[in-house]
Motif scaffolding. Structure first.
Motif, PDB file in Angstrom:
ATOM      1  N   UNK A  51       3.730  12.031   6.169  1.00 53.58           N
ATOM      2  CA  UNK A  51       3.433  12.330   4.764  1.00 53.58           C
ATOM      3  C   UNK A  51       3.668  11.147   3.830  1.00 53.58           C
ATOM      4  N   UNK A  52       4.685  10.319   4.133  1.00 55.03           N
ATOM      5  CA  UNK A  52       4.970   9.171   3.282  1.00 55.03           C
ATOM      6  C   UNK A  52       3.830   8.172   3.265  1.00 55.03           C
ATOM      7  N   UNK A  53       3.219   7.958   4.428  1.00 56.12           N
ATOM      8  CA  UNK A  53       2.080   7.039   4.508  1.00 56.12           C
ATOM      9  C   UNK A  53       0.892   7.593   3.728  1.00 56.12           C
ATOM     10  N   UNK A  57      -0.990   5.769   0.501  1.00 59.06           N
ATOM     11  CA  UNK A  57      -2.437   5.568   0.389  1.00 59.06           C
ATOM     12  C   UNK A  57      -2.977   6.168  -0.906  1.00 59.06           C
ATOM     13  N   UNK A  58      -2.384   7.273  -1.333  1.00 62.77           N
ATOM     14  CA  UNK A  58      -2.788   7.857  -2.617  1.00 62.77           C
ATOM     15  C   UNK A  58      -2.534   6.865  -3.748  1.00 62.77           C
ATOM     16  N   UNK A  67     -11.460   9.472  -5.523  1.00 65.91           N
ATOM     17  CA  UNK A  67     -11.673  10.581  -4.588  1.00 65.91           C
ATOM     18  C   UNK A  67     -10.725  10.451  -3.396  1.00 65.91           C
ATOM     19  N   UNK A  68     -10.662   9.241  -2.827  1.00 63.65           N
ATOM     20  CA  UNK A  68      -9.748   9.010  -1.706  1.00 63.65           C
ATOM     21  C   UNK A  68      -8.301   9.202  -2.137  1.00 63.65           C
ATOM     22  N   UNK A  69      -7.976   8.716  -3.326  1.00 61.09           N
ATOM     23  CA  UNK A  69      -6.610   8.847  -3.829  1.00 61.09           C
ATOM     24  C   UNK A  69      -6.219  10.318  -3.933  1.00 61.09           C
ATOM     25  N   UNK A  70      -7.108  11.127  -4.480  1.00 54.19           N
ATOM     26  CA  UNK A  70      -6.826  12.561  -4.624  1.00 54.19           C
ATOM     27  C   UNK A  70      -6.705  13.247  -3.271  1.00 54.19           C
ATOM     28  N   UNK A  72      -5.747  11.877  -0.415  1.00 50.30           N
ATOM     29  CA  UNK A  72      -4.481  11.499   0.218  1.00 50.30           C
ATOM     30  C   UNK A  72      -3.292  12.143  -0.493  1.00 50.30           C
ATOM     31  N   UNK A  73      -3.402  12.299  -1.810  1.00 52.03           N
ATOM     32  CA  UNK A  73      -2.324  12.960  -2.549  1.00 52.03           C
ATOM     33  C   UNK A  73      -2.187  14.410  -2.101  1.00 52.03           C
ATOM     34  N   UNK A  74      -3.301  15.082  -1.953  1.00 53.00           N
ATOM     35  CA  UNK A  74      -3.270  16.471  -1.486  1.00 53.00           C
ATOM     36  C   UNK A  74      -2.690  16.544  -0.073  1.00 53.00           C
TER      37      UNK A  74
END
Length: 207
Positions: A51-53, A57-58, A67-70, A72-74
């Protein structure tokens, strides 16, 4: 002159190699400024379930690829990264990335694994904070007096006090609020707005 040129060329090559192939440890780099090597390492670790990785990335893709940030955050939040869960709660609501239902599910999963984890955040959620509903029964379940994070402690104390003053609480809620407000004041600067607000609320709640 030729030797100097060769030396400078080698130095530049080493710098670029370090940037792309990770001669510098990823732990020493800010997630926002990861080298391609560190991005790849975090992607590999995230794909294995870390989860930390996923949270790193988020952060990296913020401003680069929303889009990728969101996504990875989810992923990080759903896997229980507390930083990601906190952001999910801060950014939840109807029409937002995290709906009230999905935010509640993420929070519930974290607390189910560790009842003490994010107890204050759970209290705030069920006091109607973030995007949550008011559910005093659950608030009592998660009640905790002390916390390392003074900011969330005071947010909970003040929010709890507002709900109790609305007249829908039990005597045990008033006792809990008074304890939280006292703890908030103990940890706050007497000249701060937070301290003053807590003091006024405490005076209004005491018999």
């Amino acid at each position: 002159m030729q030797k100097k040129t060769i030396f400078l060329s080698l130095l530049i090559a080493i710098v670029f190699a370090g940037y792309y192939f990770g001669f510098e440890r990823c732990q020493d780099q800010l997630a926002y400024d990861y080298s391609p090597y560190c991005v790849k390492c975090n992607e590999q670790n995230a794909e294995k379930g870390d989860p930390g990785s996923a949270y790193n990335l988020a952060l990296y893709f913020e401003g680069r690829d929303p889009v990728k940030s969101n996504d990875w955050l989810r992923t990080a939040a759903e896997r229980g990264d507390r930083r990601a869960v906190s952001r999910a709660l801060d950014e939840c609501g109807d029409g937002k990335q995290f709906s009230p239902r999905s935010a509640e599910k993420i929070l519930s999963d974290v607390v189910a694994k560790d009842p003490q984890a994010m107890s204050l955040e759970a209290m705030y959620f069920y006091l109607g904070g973030y995007c949550g509903p008011i559910n005093l029964e659950l608030v009592r379940t998660f009640y905790v007096k002390r916390a390392d994070d003074d900011l969330i402690l005071c947010r909970v104390a003040l929010k709890y006090g507002e709900v109790v003053r609305s007249g829908t609480a039990k005597d045990s809620d008033q006792k809990n609020v008074i304890e939280l407000l006292q703890e908030c004041m103990r940890k706050s600067d007497p000249d701060s707005v937070t301290y003053q607000d807590a003091s006024k609320l405490l005076g209004a709640l005491r018999p």
